[in-house]
Motif scaffolding. Structure first.
Motif, PDB file in Angstrom:
ATOM      1  N   TRP A 275       0.838  -1.157   0.018  1.00 56.00           N
ATOM      2  CA  TRP A 275      -0.034  -0.053   0.086  1.00 56.00           C
ATOM      3  C   TRP A 275       0.727   1.226   0.037  1.00 56.00           C
ATOM      4  O   TRP A 275       0.191   2.350  -0.021  1.00 56.00           O
ATOM      5  N   GLU A 276       2.049   1.204   0.197  1.00 59.79           N
ATOM      6  CA  GLU A 276       3.145   2.054  -0.034  1.00 59.79           C
ATOM      7  C   GLU A 276       2.857   3.182   0.993  1.00 59.79           C
ATOM      8  O   GLU A 276       2.897   4.426   0.804  1.00 59.79           O
ATOM      9  N   GLU A 277       2.342   3.056   2.231  1.00 62.25           N
ATOM     10  CA  GLU A 277       2.529   3.870   3.414  1.00 62.25           C
ATOM     11  C   GLU A 277       2.311   3.188   4.701  1.00 62.25           C
ATOM     12  O   GLU A 277       1.948   2.043   4.635  1.00 62.25           O
ATOM     13  N   ALA A 278       2.778   3.901   5.745  1.00 58.44           N
ATOM     14  CA  ALA A 278       2.867   3.449   7.060  1.00 58.44           C
ATOM     15  C   ALA A 278       1.963   4.285   7.745  1.00 58.44           C
ATOM     16  O   ALA A 278       1.779   5.638   7.437  1.00 58.44           O
ATOM     17  N   TRP A 279       1.612   3.950   9.170  1.00 55.24           N
ATOM     18  CA  TRP A 279       0.666   4.957   9.915  1.00 55.24           C
ATOM     19  C   TRP A 279       1.406   5.152  11.232  1.00 55.24           C
ATOM     20  O   TRP A 279       1.758   4.045  11.825  1.00 55.24           O
ATOM     21  N   GLY A 280       1.702   6.450  11.863  1.00 54.50           N
ATOM     22  CA  GLY A 280       1.967   6.681  13.210  1.00 54.50           C
ATOM     23  C   GLY A 280       0.899   7.429  13.668  1.00 54.50           C
ATOM     24  O   GLY A 280      -0.217   7.507  13.343  1.00 54.50           O
TER      25      GLY A 280
ATOM     26  N   ALA B 289      -4.314  11.306  20.856  1.00 55.44           N
ATOM     27  CA  ALA B 289      -2.985  11.443  19.358  1.00 55.44           C
ATOM     28  C   ALA B 289      -3.974  10.751  18.335  1.00 55.44           C
ATOM     29  O   ALA B 289      -4.895  10.172  18.396  1.00 55.44           O
ATOM     30  N   VAL B 290      -4.023  11.409  16.942  1.00 53.09           N
ATOM     31  CA  VAL B 290      -4.735  10.736  15.754  1.00 53.09           C
ATOM     32  C   VAL B 290      -3.656   9.803  14.904  1.00 53.09           C
ATOM     33  O   VAL B 290      -2.288  10.484  14.854  1.00 53.09           O
ATOM     34  N   PRO B 291      -4.092   9.248  14.127  1.00 58.39           N
ATOM     35  CA  PRO B 291      -3.289   8.481  13.201  1.00 58.39           C
ATOM     36  C   PRO B 291      -2.979   9.610  12.048  1.00 58.39           C
ATOM     37  O   PRO B 291      -3.619  10.235  11.562  1.00 58.39           O
ATOM     38  N   GLY B 292      -1.772   9.166  11.529  1.00 59.89           N
ATOM     39  CA  GLY B 292      -1.041  10.183  10.663  1.00 59.89           C
ATOM     40  C   GLY B 292      -0.375   9.219   9.431  1.00 59.89           C
ATOM     41  O   GLY B 292       0.277   8.235  10.006  1.00 59.89           O
ATOM     42  N   ALA B 293      -0.685   9.535   8.346  1.00 59.57           N
ATOM     43  CA  ALA B 293       0.090   8.712   7.286  1.00 59.57           C
ATOM     44  C   ALA B 293       1.525   9.196   6.833  1.00 59.57           C
ATOM     45  O   ALA B 293       1.669  10.499   6.896  1.00 59.57           O
TER      46      ALA B 293
ATOM     47  N   PRO C 108       6.171   4.191  16.966  1.00 54.31           N
ATOM     48  CA  PRO C 108       5.452   3.199  16.626  1.00 54.31           C
ATOM     49  C   PRO C 108       4.771   3.262  15.041  1.00 54.31           C
ATOM     50  O   PRO C 108       4.451   4.512  15.036  1.00 54.31           O
ATOM     51  N   LEU C 109       4.791   2.200  14.734  1.00 48.70           N
ATOM     52  CA  LEU C 109       4.355   2.291  13.019  1.00 48.70           C
ATOM     53  C   LEU C 109       3.258   1.137  12.985  1.00 48.70           C
ATOM     54  O   LEU C 109       3.652  -0.039  13.377  1.00 48.70           O
ATOM     55  N   TRP C 110       2.224   1.295  12.130  1.00 50.85           N
ATOM     56  CA  TRP C 110       1.437   0.404  11.923  1.00 50.85           C
ATOM     57  C   TRP C 110       1.116   0.284  10.277  1.00 50.85           C
ATOM     58  O   TRP C 110       1.370   1.314   9.605  1.00 50.85           O
TER      59      TRP C 110
ATOM     60  N   GLU D 278      -0.115  17.170  19.202  1.00 52.76           N
ATOM     61  CA  GLU D 278       0.373  18.698  18.850  1.00 52.76           C
ATOM     62  C   GLU D 278       1.741  18.929  18.833  1.00 52.76           C
ATOM     63  O   GLU D 278       2.195  19.908  18.156  1.00 52.76           O
ATOM     64  N   HIS D 279       2.649  17.861  19.255  1.00 55.91           N
ATOM     65  CA  HIS D 279       3.999  18.148  18.957  1.00 55.91           C
ATOM     66  C   HIS D 279       4.753  17.357  17.891  1.00 55.91           C
ATOM     67  O   HIS D 279       5.885  17.435  17.743  1.00 55.91           O
ATOM     68  N   GLY D 280       4.033  16.380  17.148  1.00 57.39           N
ATOM     69  CA  GLY D 280       4.596  15.809  16.014  1.00 57.39           C
ATOM     70  C   GLY D 280       4.226  14.326  16.313  1.00 57.39           C
ATOM     71  O   GLY D 280       3.438  13.804  17.037  1.00 57.39           O
ATOM     72  N   TRP D 281       5.011  13.445  15.790  1.00 57.51           N
ATOM     73  CA  TRP D 281       4.797  12.089  15.898  1.00 57.51           C
ATOM     74  C   TRP D 281       5.125  11.621  17.450  1.00 57.51           C
ATOM     75  O   TRP D 281       6.163  12.164  18.061  1.00 57.51           O
ATOM     76  N   VAL D 282       4.339  10.596  17.866  1.00 57.18           N
ATOM     77  CA  VAL D 282       4.432  10.354  19.105  1.00 57.18           C
ATOM     78  C   VAL D 282       5.632   9.150  19.032  1.00 57.18           C
ATOM     79  O   VAL D 282       5.949   8.425  18.250  1.00 57.18           O
ATOM     80  N   VAL D 283       6.290   9.086  20.437  1.00 57.67           N
ATOM     81  CA  VAL D 283       7.520   7.866  20.509  1.00 57.67           C
ATOM     82  C   VAL D 283       7.154   7.416  22.016  1.00 57.67           C
ATOM     83  O   VAL D 283       6.752   8.316  22.990  1.00 57.67           O
TER      84      VAL D 283
END
Length: 128
Positions: A32-37, A73-77, A54-56, A41-46
């Motif tokens: 599908w050529e994408e991952a999800w994190g 937090a919300v999903p982002g591609a 974390p990636l899904w 408000e600060h960017g990607w969560v770690v």
């Protein structure tokens, strides 16, 4: 564009052992050529305990983990090219790892950014 996924498929994949989820992760993001994190408000969560991003393979899986410290937090591609060329090198520079396909009860497979890139590149070669 993400594929349609049903609740049963989400439950089945989340119930797999860590290694099996990781295999699915690399196959699905290559297809599908994408991952999800998860983003806040600060960017990607770690993950604080794992020092890992974390990636899904789908937003639905990321959403199941948006609880506790990641509440709100919300999903982002992230496109596969951006992951390989930008995000993984940034993680390496920051000394962070990748948590591949975590669940609410399992931190996922913890890999270095270079291991993640190698496995993804391999999947792209055999899948193409």
């Amino acid at each position: 564009m993400t594929w349609e996924i049903g609740e049963d498929e989400v439950r089945e994949l989340l119930a797999l052992p860590t290694g099996d989820r990781a295999v699915n992760f690399f196959q699905l993001i290559a297809d599908w050529e994408e991952a999800w994190g998860l983003q806040d408000e600060h960017g990607w969560v770690v993950g604080k305990e794992t020092d890992a991003l974390p990636l899904w393979p789908h937003a639905a899986f990321a959403a199941t983990c948006a609880r506790g410290p990641w509440e709100g937090a919300v999903p982002g591609a992230v496109a596969i090219d951006d992951l390989l060329l930008d995000l993984l090198p940034l993680l390496a520079d920051d000394g962070l790892r990748v948590a591949v396909f975590p669940t609410p009860d399992d931190p996922g497979l913890l890999l270095t950014p270079s291991e993640t890139g190698e496995r993804l590149e391999h999947e792209l070669r055999i899948g193409g």
